[in-house]
Scaffold this active site. Structure first.
Site, PDB file in Angstrom:
ATOM      1  N   ASP A  42       0.841  -1.198   0.000  1.00 55.34           N
ATOM      2  CA  ASP A  42       0.000   0.000   0.000  1.00 55.34           C
ATOM      3  C   ASP A  42       0.876   1.248   0.000  1.00 55.34           C
ATOM      4  O   ASP A  42       1.646   1.479   0.922  1.00 55.34           O
ATOM      5  CB  ASP A  42      -0.882   0.004   1.264  1.00 55.34           C
ATOM      6  CG  ASP A  42      -1.791   1.233   1.302  1.00 55.34           C
ATOM      7  OD1 ASP A  42      -2.798   1.218   0.587  1.00 55.34           O
ATOM      8  OD2 ASP A  42      -1.478   2.191   2.038  1.00 55.34           O
ATOM      9  N   TYR A  69       2.764   9.870  -0.295  1.00 58.58           N
ATOM     10  CA  TYR A  69       3.812   9.325   0.575  1.00 58.58           C
ATOM     11  C   TYR A  69       5.215   9.605   0.017  1.00 58.58           C
ATOM     12  O   TYR A  69       6.201   9.455   0.733  1.00 58.58           O
ATOM     13  CB  TYR A  69       3.665   7.805   0.764  1.00 58.58           C
ATOM     14  CG  TYR A  69       2.354   7.345   1.378  1.00 58.58           C
ATOM     15  CD1 TYR A  69       1.471   8.249   1.952  1.00 58.58           C
ATOM     16  CD2 TYR A  69       1.997   6.003   1.380  1.00 58.58           C
ATOM     17  CE1 TYR A  69       0.265   7.821   2.505  1.00 58.58           C
ATOM     18  CE2 TYR A  69       0.808   5.569   1.934  1.00 58.58           C
ATOM     19  CZ  TYR A  69      -0.060   6.481   2.491  1.00 58.58           C
ATOM     20  OH  TYR A  69      -1.240   6.041   3.028  1.00 58.58           O
ATOM     21  N   LYS A 121      -2.638   5.776  -4.347  1.00 58.56           N
ATOM     22  CA  LYS A 121      -3.780   6.676  -4.125  1.00 58.56           C
ATOM     23  C   LYS A 121      -3.552   8.018  -4.793  1.00 58.56           C
ATOM     24  O   LYS A 121      -2.424   8.532  -4.794  1.00 58.56           O
ATOM     25  CB  LYS A 121      -4.002   6.889  -2.617  1.00 58.56           C
ATOM     26  CG  LYS A 121      -3.963   5.604  -1.815  1.00 58.56           C
ATOM     27  CD  LYS A 121      -4.279   5.806  -0.359  1.00 58.56           C
ATOM     28  CE  LYS A 121      -3.928   4.567   0.439  1.00 58.56           C
ATOM     29  NZ  LYS A 121      -2.513   4.466   0.840  1.00 58.56           N
ATOM     30  N   HIS A 151      -7.601   9.272  -2.337  1.00 56.75           N
ATOM     31  CA  HIS A 151      -7.063   9.247  -0.967  1.00 56.75           C
ATOM     32  C   HIS A 151      -8.026   9.863   0.049  1.00 56.75           C
ATOM     33  O   HIS A 151      -8.226   9.317   1.135  1.00 56.75           O
ATOM     34  CB  HIS A 151      -5.719   9.985  -0.947  1.00 56.75           C
ATOM     35  CG  HIS A 151      -4.789   9.540   0.122  1.00 56.75           C
ATOM     36  ND1 HIS A 151      -3.429   9.548  -0.025  1.00 56.75           N
ATOM     37  CD2 HIS A 151      -5.013   9.074   1.371  1.00 56.75           C
ATOM     38  CE1 HIS A 151      -2.855   9.100   1.089  1.00 56.75           C
ATOM     39  NE2 HIS A 151      -3.806   8.811   1.954  1.00 56.75           N
ATOM     40  N   LYS A 156       2.034  -1.155   8.916  1.00 50.14           N
ATOM     41  CA  LYS A 156       3.346  -0.664   8.473  1.00 50.14           C
ATOM     42  C   LYS A 156       4.410  -1.105   9.462  1.00 50.14           C
ATOM     43  O   LYS A 156       4.222  -1.006  10.679  1.00 50.14           O
ATOM     44  CB  LYS A 156       3.326   0.869   8.389  1.00 50.14           C
ATOM     45  CG  LYS A 156       4.703   1.520   8.172  1.00 50.14           C
ATOM     46  CD  LYS A 156       5.352   1.953   9.473  1.00 50.14           C
ATOM     47  CE  LYS A 156       6.791   2.424   9.282  1.00 50.14           C
ATOM     48  NZ  LYS A 156       7.441   2.732  10.580  1.00 50.14           N
ATOM     49  N   SER A 157       5.532  -1.568   8.951  1.00 46.12           N
ATOM     50  CA  SER A 157       6.713  -1.728   9.802  1.00 46.12           C
ATOM     51  C   SER A 157       7.950  -1.576   8.937  1.00 46.12           C
ATOM     52  O   SER A 157       7.950  -1.938   7.764  1.00 46.12           O
ATOM     53  CB  SER A 157       6.728  -3.081  10.512  1.00 46.12           C
ATOM     54  OG  SER A 157       7.872  -3.130  11.349  1.00 46.12           O
TER      55      SER A 157
HETATM   56  N1  LIG Z   1      -5.592   6.078   3.583  1.00 43.39           N
HETATM   57  C1  LIG Z   1      -5.092   6.868   4.499  1.00 43.39           C
HETATM   58  O1  LIG Z   1      -5.493   8.039   4.661  1.00 43.39           O
HETATM   59  C2  LIG Z   1      -4.002   6.352   5.385  1.00 43.39           C
HETATM   60  C3  LIG Z   1      -3.628   7.075   6.518  1.00 43.39           C
HETATM   61  C4  LIG Z   1      -2.612   6.544   7.329  1.00 43.39           C
HETATM   62  C5  LIG Z   1      -2.013   5.333   6.983  1.00 43.39           C
HETATM   63  N2  LIG Z   1      -2.392   4.664   5.838  1.00 43.39           N
HETATM   64  C6  LIG Z   1      -1.760   3.395   5.425  1.00 43.39           C
HETATM   65  O2  LIG Z   1      -1.892   2.466   6.470  1.00 43.39           O
HETATM   66  C7  LIG Z   1      -0.598   1.994   6.855  1.00 43.39           C
HETATM   67  C8  LIG Z   1      -0.582   1.625   8.316  1.00 43.39           C
HETATM   68  O3  LIG Z   1      -0.987   2.706   9.120  1.00 43.39           O
HETATM   69  P1  LIG Z   1      -0.043   3.342  10.233  1.00 43.39           P
HETATM   70  O4  LIG Z   1       1.362   3.266   9.767  1.00 43.39           O
HETATM   71  O5  LIG Z   1      -0.632   4.661  10.570  1.00 43.39           O
HETATM   72  O6  LIG Z   1      -0.288   2.435  11.525  1.00 43.39           O
HETATM   73  P2  LIG Z   1       0.015   0.922  11.950  1.00 43.39           P
HETATM   74  O7  LIG Z   1       0.438   0.102  10.794  1.00 43.39           O
HETATM   75  O8  LIG Z   1      -1.168   0.492  12.709  1.00 43.39           O
HETATM   76  O9  LIG Z   1       1.203   1.097  12.994  1.00 43.39           O
HETATM   77  C9  LIG Z   1       2.492   1.349  12.567  1.00 43.39           C
HETATM   78  C10 LIG Z   1       3.347   1.536  13.821  1.00 43.39           C
HETATM   79  O10 LIG Z   1       3.344   0.333  14.599  1.00 43.39           O
HETATM   80  C11 LIG Z   1       4.680  -0.184  14.704  1.00 43.39           C
HETATM   81  N3  LIG Z   1       4.542  -1.647  14.562  1.00 43.39           N
HETATM   82  C12 LIG Z   1       4.350  -2.354  13.430  1.00 43.39           C
HETATM   83  N4  LIG Z   1       4.217  -3.669  13.700  1.00 43.39           N
HETATM   84  C13 LIG Z   1       4.322  -3.797  15.038  1.00 43.39           C
HETATM   85  C14 LIG Z   1       4.265  -4.893  15.927  1.00 43.39           C
HETATM   86  N5  LIG Z   1       4.068  -6.143  15.476  1.00 43.39           N
HETATM   87  N6  LIG Z   1       4.412  -4.668  17.265  1.00 43.39           N
HETATM   88  C15 LIG Z   1       4.618  -3.409  17.713  1.00 43.39           C
HETATM   89  N7  LIG Z   1       4.681  -2.313  16.927  1.00 43.39           N
HETATM   90  C16 LIG Z   1       4.532  -2.506  15.598  1.00 43.39           C
HETATM   91  C17 LIG Z   1       5.477   0.469  13.612  1.00 43.39           C
HETATM   92  O11 LIG Z   1       6.818   0.656  14.007  1.00 43.39           O
HETATM   93  P3  LIG Z   1       8.061  -0.058  13.232  1.00 43.39           P
HETATM   94  O12 LIG Z   1       8.054   0.442  11.805  1.00 43.39           O
HETATM   95  O13 LIG Z   1       9.242   0.389  13.992  1.00 43.39           O
HETATM   96  O14 LIG Z   1       7.821  -1.545  13.334  1.00 43.39           O
HETATM   97  C18 LIG Z   1       4.772   1.828  13.478  1.00 43.39           C
HETATM   98  O15 LIG Z   1       5.253   2.729  14.465  1.00 43.39           O
HETATM   99  C19 LIG Z   1       0.341   3.151   6.474  1.00 43.39           C
HETATM  100  O16 LIG Z   1       1.661   2.749   6.388  1.00 43.39           O
HETATM  101  C20 LIG Z   1      -0.265   3.551   5.149  1.00 43.39           C
HETATM  102  O17 LIG Z   1       0.158   2.671   4.112  1.00 43.39           O
HETATM  103  C21 LIG Z   1      -3.383   5.159   5.050  1.00 43.39           C
END
Ligand SMILES: NC(=O)c1ccc[n+]([C@@H]2O[C@H](COP(=O)([O-])OP(=O)(O)OC[C@H]3O[C@@H](n4cnc5c(N)ncnc54)[C@H](OP(=O)(O)O)[C@@H]3O)[C@@H](O)[C@H]2O)c1
Length: 299
Positions: free
Chosen positions: A59, A64, A89, A122, A245-246
């Protein structure tokens, strides 16, 4: 409609997530890698690592600034193009029919691909009031084969109703902020009734204490899993698609290793009860720029 699990644990370079079939035939893996806020080499490394650990869905978004890195990682992975589902997006400044067509060309160019598997608007940007004509551009892009499936992100039911009323075409996907703290039953039910796949962004809850909630840690211990895996399994057991995301190879591997266990109905309900409405302070009906990173509030 969801196809069943192909295998119980992750092996290098083997597809590891079941898929959901989108309108138009795209098989979208139920779990993919989110790439915001990574860029450059970091994004490229994370995507390569994810593909090595069995992810087949990535994604990204024009906003981004990492489409080039995502494209490089896919190209150098050695995987056949058709094995990887790429979502990108259309940016908030790219609404409008002609602008959207050009935005798609730019994303294709950045990604180095000849088609996008899933192209999303988006944000609806109602203050600009061009999301219907933008949607018409996406419909035409799909007809031209430049994108295989089309959807939206951060759209409220009223925005989607308007798309359907004015174009007759329902989005295949709505990607929204969704995790146990903000689990949005009304939107999930609306999507289900319309045949729209609900995709969770911030599935782990950005910068929240979700992974330290006792119900999550206790279930992790019970199932011999990590807290993040329990939360991602909750998404799977609710029939959602999630894009955690990680940038860390171990967490990337752990996040897709959630298909060898499941939560009981009671366990799902216990996690669902964490809903506090805690979410990022962005309202799709208000003018916005880029989504704020990890700011949290209760709405
Ligand atoms: N459509 C939209 O408007 C929109 C908005 C925001 C995000 N997104 C998409 O959604 C994706 C995910 O959202 P997000 O990045 O906001 O939140 P998320 O994936 O829920 O959380 C990411 C955070 O959690 C940590 N993490 C990942 N796996 C973990 C685990 N197993 N245990 C503990 N911590 C963990 C990551 O750190 P590390 O990297 O250090 O592991 C990062 O700080 C984004 O990357 C993007 O592609 C879309």
């Amino acid at each position: 409609m969801t196809t069943e699990k192909r295998k119980g644990s992750t092996e290098m370079n083997e597809p590891s997530a079941p898929t959901v079939r989108l309108t138009g035939g795209v098989e979208l893996p139920r779990l993919g890698l989110g790439t915001w806020p990574m860029s450059g080499d970091k994004a490229e490394r994370a995507v390569r690592s994810a593909l090595e650990h069995g992810y087949r869905s990535i994604d990204t978004a024009a906003a981004y600034g990492n489409e080039k890195a995502v494209g490089r990682a896919i190209a150098s992975s050695g995987l056949p193009r058709e094995d990887v589902v790429v979502t990108t997006k259309l940016g908030n400044s790219e609404h409008g029919y002609g602008t959207a067509l050009r935005a798609c060309d730019r994303s294709l160019d950045e990604l180095g691909l000849d088609h996008i598997d899933l192209y999303l608007i988006h944000w609806p940007m109602p203050s600009v009031n061009k999301y219907v004509e933008t949607w018409r551009a996406l419909i035409d892009l799909r007809e031209q084969g430049r994108v295989r499936a089309i959807g939206v992100s951060n759209f409220k039911p009223a925005h989607i109703d308007r798309l359907v009323a004015e174009t007759g075409v329902t989005p295949a996907v709505n990607q929204i902020e969704l995790n146990p703290y903000t689990n949005r039953p009304a939107e999930r039910e609306y999507h289900r009734a319309q045949g729209i796949v609900t995709e969770s962004w911030s599935p782990l809850g950005p910068r929240t204490d979700l992974l330290r909630e006792p119900v999550v840690t206790e279930l992790a211990e019970k199932h011999g899993k990590q807290p993040g895996q329990v939360v991602l399994r909750w998404h799977m057991d609710l029939g959602l698609v999630a894009t955690p995301k990680s940038s860390d190879a171990q967490r990337i591997a752990a996040n897709i290793d959630v298909f060898d266990f499941s939560l009981s109905a009671d366990e799902v309900t216990a996690i669902t009860a964490l809903d506090t409405g805690l979410r990022t302070p962005v309202d799709s009906d208000k003018p916005i720029g880029a989504p704020p990173a990890g700011i949290r509030t209760t709405t």
